[in-house]
Design an enzyme around this catalytic site. Structure first.
Site, PDB file in Angstrom:
ATOM      1  N   LYS A  98      -4.848  -9.866  -5.737  1.00 19.56           N
ATOM      2  CA  LYS A  98      -6.026 -10.252  -4.956  1.00 19.56           C
ATOM      3  C   LYS A  98      -7.257  -9.483  -5.442  1.00 19.56           C
ATOM      4  CE  LYS A  98      -6.835  -8.274  -0.977  1.00 19.56           C
ATOM      5  NZ  LYS A  98      -7.033  -7.783   0.391  1.00 19.56           N
ATOM      6  N   LYS A 140     -11.986  -4.876  -2.844  1.00 18.66           N
ATOM      7  CA  LYS A 140     -13.095  -3.927  -2.959  1.00 18.66           C
ATOM      8  C   LYS A 140     -12.596  -2.515  -3.229  1.00 18.66           C
ATOM      9  CE  LYS A 140     -13.892  -4.567   2.033  1.00 18.66           C
ATOM     10  NZ  LYS A 140     -12.566  -4.409   2.545  1.00 18.66           N
ATOM     11  N   LYS A 196       0.825  -1.213   0.000  1.00 26.06           N
ATOM     12  CA  LYS A 196       0.000   0.000   0.000  1.00 26.06           C
ATOM     13  C   LYS A 196       0.855   1.258   0.000  1.00 26.06           C
ATOM     14  CE  LYS A 196      -4.380  -1.536   1.934  1.00 26.06           C
ATOM     15  NZ  LYS A 196      -5.352  -1.412   3.012  1.00 26.06           N
TER      16      LYS A 196
HETATM   17  P1  TYM Z   1     -10.433  -6.712   4.563  1.00 25.24           P
HETATM   18  O1  TYM Z   1     -11.445  -5.660   4.811  1.00 25.24           O
HETATM   19  O2  TYM Z   1      -9.395  -6.429   3.528  1.00 25.24           O
HETATM   20  O3  TYM Z   1     -11.119  -8.069   4.182  1.00 25.24           O
HETATM   21  C1  TYM Z   1     -12.067  -8.683   5.047  1.00 25.24           C
HETATM   22  C2  TYM Z   1     -11.902 -10.186   5.013  1.00 25.24           C
HETATM   23  O4  TYM Z   1     -12.059 -10.664   3.685  1.00 25.24           O
HETATM   24  C3  TYM Z   1     -10.925 -11.445   3.315  1.00 25.24           C
HETATM   25  N1  TYM Z   1     -10.662 -11.226   1.896  1.00 25.24           N
HETATM   26  C4  TYM Z   1     -10.554 -12.185   0.980  1.00 25.24           C
HETATM   27  N2  TYM Z   1     -10.650 -13.517   1.058  1.00 25.24           N
HETATM   28  C5  TYM Z   1     -10.506 -14.222  -0.086  1.00 25.24           C
HETATM   29  N3  TYM Z   1     -10.243 -13.654  -1.290  1.00 25.24           N
HETATM   30  C6  TYM Z   1     -10.139 -12.319  -1.416  1.00 25.24           C
HETATM   31  N4  TYM Z   1      -9.897 -11.760  -2.593  1.00 25.24           N
HETATM   32  C7  TYM Z   1     -10.286 -11.522  -0.250  1.00 25.24           C
HETATM   33  N5  TYM Z   1     -10.265 -10.185  -0.023  1.00 25.24           N
HETATM   34  C8  TYM Z   1     -10.471 -10.024   1.289  1.00 25.24           C
HETATM   35  C9  TYM Z   1      -9.785 -10.895   4.164  1.00 25.24           C
HETATM   36  O5  TYM Z   1      -8.739 -11.833   4.281  1.00 25.24           O
HETATM   37  C10 TYM Z   1     -10.501 -10.646   5.466  1.00 25.24           C
HETATM   38  O6  TYM Z   1     -10.598 -11.820   6.219  1.00 25.24           O
HETATM   39  N6  TYM Z   1      -7.221  -6.175   8.301  1.00 25.24           N
HETATM   40  C11 TYM Z   1      -8.496  -6.746   7.948  1.00 25.24           C
HETATM   41  C12 TYM Z   1      -9.673  -6.303   8.823  1.00 25.24           C
HETATM   42  C13 TYM Z   1      -9.465  -6.547  10.278  1.00 25.24           C
HETATM   43  C14 TYM Z   1      -9.512  -7.812  10.927  1.00 25.24           C
HETATM   44  C15 TYM Z   1      -9.271  -7.548  12.309  1.00 25.24           C
HETATM   45  C16 TYM Z   1      -9.740  -9.126  10.480  1.00 25.24           C
HETATM   46  C17 TYM Z   1      -9.206  -5.595  11.210  1.00 25.24           C
HETATM   47  N7  TYM Z   1      -9.083  -6.186  12.450  1.00 25.24           N
HETATM   48  C18 TYM Z   1      -9.222  -8.572  13.240  1.00 25.24           C
HETATM   49  C19 TYM Z   1      -9.692 -10.155  11.432  1.00 25.24           C
HETATM   50  C20 TYM Z   1      -9.452  -9.867  12.803  1.00 25.24           C
HETATM   51  C21 TYM Z   1      -8.808  -6.340   6.517  1.00 25.24           C
HETATM   52  O7  TYM Z   1      -8.318  -5.366   6.034  1.00 25.24           O
HETATM   53  O8  TYM Z   1      -9.726  -7.121   5.924  1.00 25.24           O
END
Ligand code: TYM
Length: 333
Positions: free
Chosen positions: A192, A195, A111
């Site tokens: 990946k 969104k 990023k």
């Molecule tokens: P985020 O918002 O990027 O994504 C949320 C969840 O979706 C999963 N994910 C995917 N899984 C499969 N294929 C994809 N293309 C894909 N894109 C996203 C992510 O792995 C995630 O599980 N840092 C985290 C948010 C967060 C969090 C936490 C998660 C903050 N605190 C504590 C777990 C526990 C994030 O940015 O997810």
């Protein structure tokens, strides 16, 4: 009963990757475990955002989490900034984390790439995530594969604190599904599905209409051949579409490969699009009902209250162990 926690950043309409990689596996644990789901709005602030957009997306994300099957009366669903203990524990954990550990995080490198100056929020992002998880004595964290490094860091921090101060934290485990843990972009099979991708054609949003899904899948990158095979090295895009098909329908990739042998991309893509439509349509119908119901605020308030009562106990334990004097207010005493 295990405590299961996961979260999502409100950085856009959730994609089918978010659903298959994290939301669906999280929902599947409802019947047996104690589930906590968080909308990580503080994390979303690590990249520039308009205040109105952050606000709207946070509410959308609560509604979408419930539309994906999270039962807000059973699971705790809350917004991260509503529980101030996250910021406090995050700071405490920052003092227990090294620069080297954070510099190795690939998300920060990706990023921050090409930016003249990178915000410190992006740098310490994984520490806030560790606080999110450790605050709730979490056993299991269902996430997509891209979060693996953050979960490993959380485990390292927890173990380090336990060694220094005696048993302070539960050491959590990541849970990664077999199918759908890493859904890739529809236009570049090496990136990946995200969104926040600038190109809408790169992802399937959970609110995409059937026509939009069909168009995006129709235009999804393949290659000049016509073989439908899993070969991540030479055919990453086709491999990704097979993975997506498998995850949407709960089938094995090998079964899909066998079914479409010699058929060509056209029929394969048509069926894949219909499988995606069948997967997202019930979510869309529930989402529309939720938005009409006006229940989101009540869920957020109730969730914050329940989350806070757990988070406060952890903060009390931690602050006492590390030598902070108990007081009014922020220590929740
Ligand atoms: P985020 O918002 O990027 O994504 C949320 C969840 O979706 C999963 N994910 C995917 N899984 C499969 N294929 C994809 N293309 C894909 N894109 C996203 C992510 O792995 C995630 O599980 N840092 C985290 C948010 C967060 C969090 C936490 C998660 C903050 N605190 C504590 C777990 C526990 C994030 O940015 O997810």
């Amino acid at each position: 009963m295990a405590r299961v926690l996961s979260g999502i950043q409100p950085s856009g309409i959730m994609t089918i990757g978010n659903y298959l990689g994290a939301l669906q596996p999280f929902v599947q644990r409802h019947a047996t475990d104690e589930c906590v789901f968080m909308i990580a709005d503080l994390h979303a602030l690590t990249v520039p955002q308009h205040p109105d957009v952050v606000r709207a997306r946070t509410i959308d994300a609560v509604a979408m989490a419930v539309a994906c099957g999270i039962d807000a009366s059973r699971a705790i669903v809350f917004v991260q900034s509503h529980v101030m203990e996250h910021a406090l524990l995050s700071w405490i954990l920052t003092t227990m984390t090294t620069m080297g550990e954070l510099e190795r995080m690939t998300q920060y490198k990706d990023k921050g790439q090409g930016q003249v100056s990178v915000g410190t929020g992006l740098f310490v992002y994984p520490v806030l995530q560790a606080a999110d998880i450790l605050l709730y004595d979490t056993d299991i964290v269902p996430v997509g594969d891209d979060q693996r490094q953050h979960i490993e860091l959380t485990r390292d921090i927890a173990k380090r604190c336990n060694q220094k101060y005696g048993d302070m934290f539960v050491v959590p485990q990541g849970q990664y599904v077999d199918r759908g843990t890493r859904i890739m972009s529809l236009v570049d099979g090496r990136r990946k599905m995200s969104k926040s991708d600038a190109s809408e054609g790169a992802y399937i949003g959970l609110l995409d209409t059937p026509d939009v899904v069909r168009r995006k899948i129709g235009r999804a990158t393949t290659d000049s051949g016509k073989d439908i095979v899993v070969d991540w090295e030479h055919k990453p895009e086709v491999s990704n579409l097979i993975e997506l098909f498998a995850a949407c329908t709960g089938q094995m990739s090998a079964h899909i490969v066998a079914q479409y042998e010699g058929v060509g991309y056209g029929a394969f893509k048509r069926d894949l699009a219909e499988a995606i439509v069948a997967c997202v349509q019930p979510i869309q119908q529930t989402y529309a009902r939720i938005r009409e119901s006006g229940m989101v605020q009540q869920w957020m308030d109730d969730g914050a209250q329940r989350a806070r009562s757990i988070a406060r106990q952890t903060v009390r334990r931690v602050t006492e162990r590390i030598g902070l004097v108990p007081g009014d207010g922020h220590l929740g005493v």
